[in-house]
Design an enzyme around this catalytic site. Structure first.
Site, PDB file in Angstrom:
ATOM      1  N   LYS A  44       0.830  -1.212   0.000  1.00  0.00           N
ATOM      2  CA  LYS A  44       0.000   0.000   0.000  1.00  0.00           C
ATOM      3  C   LYS A  44       0.865   1.262   0.000  1.00  0.00           C
ATOM      4  CE  LYS A  44      -2.355  -1.499   3.764  1.00  0.00           C
ATOM      5  NZ  LYS A  44      -3.309  -1.341   4.885  1.00  0.00           N
ATOM      6  N   LYS A  46       2.981   2.027   2.315  1.00  0.00           N
ATOM      7  CA  LYS A  46       2.990   2.504   3.702  1.00  0.00           C
ATOM      8  C   LYS A  46       4.173   1.879   4.441  1.00  0.00           C
ATOM      9  CE  LYS A  46      -0.516   2.546   7.393  1.00  0.00           C
ATOM     10  NZ  LYS A  46      -1.896   2.110   7.703  1.00  0.00           N
TER      11      LYS A  46
END
Lengths: 152, 152
Positions: A44, A46
């Site tokens: 993602k 992240k």
């Protein structure tokens, strides 16, 4: 027994996380927390400060938490709900409406998040440099570099 | 019942804190944790990222912790040990030898700290600017300021 499940990253575990978990636990008798793996987060875009093994260890040692599992894909929730015999799927209200399709399998609830506390806020509060506009700094650096080039 | 007590700040609660608390709990049956107040830290010139109310809330919600109290002075330990009927006073080995005088009241132990994890390390890992020597930056700034003055 009424079982609840929730999903999250729980980076730099703080009282906002704690309050949400306690509110979720109060909806029933048994709380399972799915903690996102580093690989899933990377997919993602992240990155956490605290690595998965440590994040899940902290969450599993919180009094109101009864079980922890790893979250490593977007589409595991249906199977998790069924295999764990879950009655309530609960998330913070920042996810409002996003998981309504799980209503087919159990009750879906969104609980309010604590104002003024988040991992992002904690990270920001750590260093005064964050208060400086980083683009201003880059611009100053560009100007200085071009002066240095002319002087060379 | 064998009761243990420990003292600490527990800023940005991490697995190093958790392991130390679990090891301490394993020395007996009941673990009391004294968490330093913001005022006490300020008197030592220490500032935390997370405020006292939140630090003590997290610690009190850790499974192996049975009780929490506030630490607001250097000299409360003797009274805490006596009033709580404590058998073991335990600290991380970074405090080795510092509390040996409490041996008059109970057993004093120092347990190894987890290598490679500390609140300080977490704070350092958050921002690349920490890797730059701040004195180098200040020197560069001084030189640039004097150039600007000459150009004005």
């Amino acid at each position: 027994m009424k079982k609840i499940i929730t999903y999250g990253t729980f980076d730099l575990f703080h009282t906002g996380h704690l309050k949400l978990l306690q509110r979720l636990k109060n909806l029933g008798d048994h709380l399972t927390v799915a903690v996102s793996t580093d690989e899933f987060n990377a997919s993602k875009g992240k990155k956490t400060i605290i690595k998965f093994e440590d994040r899940i260890k902290i969450v599993s040692n919180i009094k109101c938490v009864d079980a922890v599992i790893a979250e490593d894909s977007w589409d595991q929730k249906e199977a998790d709900i069924i295999s764990n015999n879950i009655s309530v799927f609960g998330m913070g209200s920042d996810w409002e409406g996003k998981f309504d399709d799980l209503n087919k399998y159990c009750k879906v609830v969104y609980l309010p998040r604590t104002e003024g506390i988040s991992s992002t806020e904690i990270k920001k509060s750590l260093h005064p440099i964050d208060k400086v506009n980083i683009n201003e700094l880059k611009r100053a650096l560009d100007i200085m570099s071009s002066i240095v080039e002319q002087l060379d």
